[in-house]
Motif scaffolding. Structure first.
Motif, PDB file in Angstrom:
ATOM      1  N   ASN A  98      38.754  35.108  41.308  1.00  0.00           N
ATOM      2  CA  ASN A  98      38.795  35.353  39.866  1.00  0.00           C
ATOM      3  C   ASN A  98      40.046  35.655  39.301  1.00  0.00           C
ATOM      4  N   ASP A  99      41.102  35.735  40.043  1.00  0.00           N
ATOM      5  CA  ASP A  99      42.504  35.805  39.515  1.00  0.00           C
ATOM      6  C   ASP A  99      43.015  34.605  38.554  1.00  0.00           C
ATOM      7  N   LEU A 100      43.932  35.039  37.766  1.00  0.00           N
ATOM      8  CA  LEU A 100      44.654  33.728  37.308  1.00  0.00           C
ATOM      9  C   LEU A 100      45.380  33.001  38.247  1.00  0.00           C
ATOM     10  N   CYS A 101      45.235  31.694  38.038  1.00  0.00           N
ATOM     11  CA  CYS A 101      45.852  30.763  39.036  1.00  0.00           C
ATOM     12  C   CYS A 101      47.390  30.837  39.247  1.00  0.00           C
ATOM     13  N   LYS A 129      41.099  30.442  35.908  1.00  0.00           N
ATOM     14  CA  LYS A 129      40.858  31.260  37.177  1.00  0.00           C
ATOM     15  C   LYS A 129      41.048  30.250  38.468  1.00  0.00           C
ATOM     16  N   TYR A 130      41.874  31.196  39.544  1.00  0.00           N
ATOM     17  CA  TYR A 130      42.177  30.300  40.677  1.00  0.00           C
ATOM     18  C   TYR A 130      41.027  29.641  41.296  1.00  0.00           C
ATOM     19  N   PRO A 161      46.221  34.939  45.935  1.00  0.00           N
ATOM     20  CA  PRO A 161      45.184  35.060  44.845  1.00  0.00           C
ATOM     21  C   PRO A 161      43.835  35.115  44.900  1.00  0.00           C
ATOM     22  N   GLY A 162      43.260  36.100  44.391  1.00  0.00           N
ATOM     23  CA  GLY A 162      41.588  36.316  44.350  1.00  0.00           C
ATOM     24  C   GLY A 162      40.881  35.224  43.469  1.00  0.00           C
TER      25      GLY A 162
END
Ligand SMILES: [Zn+2]
Ligand SMILES: [Zn+2]
Length: 153
Positions: A136-139, A146-147, A133-134
């Motif tokens: 700023n990606d959804l966790c 955001k993650y 996961p980046g």
């Protein structure tokens, strides 16, 4: 009912645990192989070793099942389930994390209906994909944050 029974069932059915997998965990036979598979997922979430072994076909059951307490499970998706008499297959995926490492498990599991009226797990073909996961990606835990603001913080 206990607070666990009144919480949403970890299998993702949208029902309360007390109305879902808990009944199976207390010995009620699963109506379908998919219901059994969901109850096994919930048993992994709760670390219910004994149930996992009991719901395993005696021909393929391991002598013991060491559970890794560091593994946390997030979200089950059932993709397909097919039944043919006393045999069934269920394909699903689930996300889990070990420490800071995330994985997606995809599995096609085979189940058999035993003479005692219980579906049991026979075996499965599992594939593990690492997730990265980046920030700023959804966790991947499913919180919809955001993650970087959730498990990646
Ligand atoms: Zn459930
Ligand atoms: Zn998270």
């Amino acid at each position: 009912m206990s607070s666990k029974a009144e919480a949403l069932c970890p299998c993702g059915s949208g029902r309360l645990y007390g109305d879902c997998c808990q009944r199976l965990h207390q010995g009620q036979p699963a109506a379908t192989a998919e219901a059994l598979m969901r109850s096994r997922y919930s048993a992994f979430v709760f670390g219910m070793q004994e149930y996992l072994l009991e719901s395993w076909d005696s021909r393929t059951r391991p002598a013991e099942l060491p559970l890794d307490n560091d593994t946390r499970w997030f979200g089950l998706t059932v993709h397909d389930s097919q039944q043919d008499g006393d045999r069934a297959t269920v394909s699903f995926s689930a996300r889990f994390c070990e420490g800071k490492d995330w994985f997606c498990l995809s599995e096609v599991s085979a189940f058999a209906l035993a003479a005692d009226g219980h579906w049991r797990y026979v075996d499965g073909k599992a594939d593990f994909q690492p997730l990265q996961p980046g920030r700023n990606d959804l966790c991947p835990c499913g919180s919809e944050k955001k993650y970087k603001k959730c498990c990646g913080a």
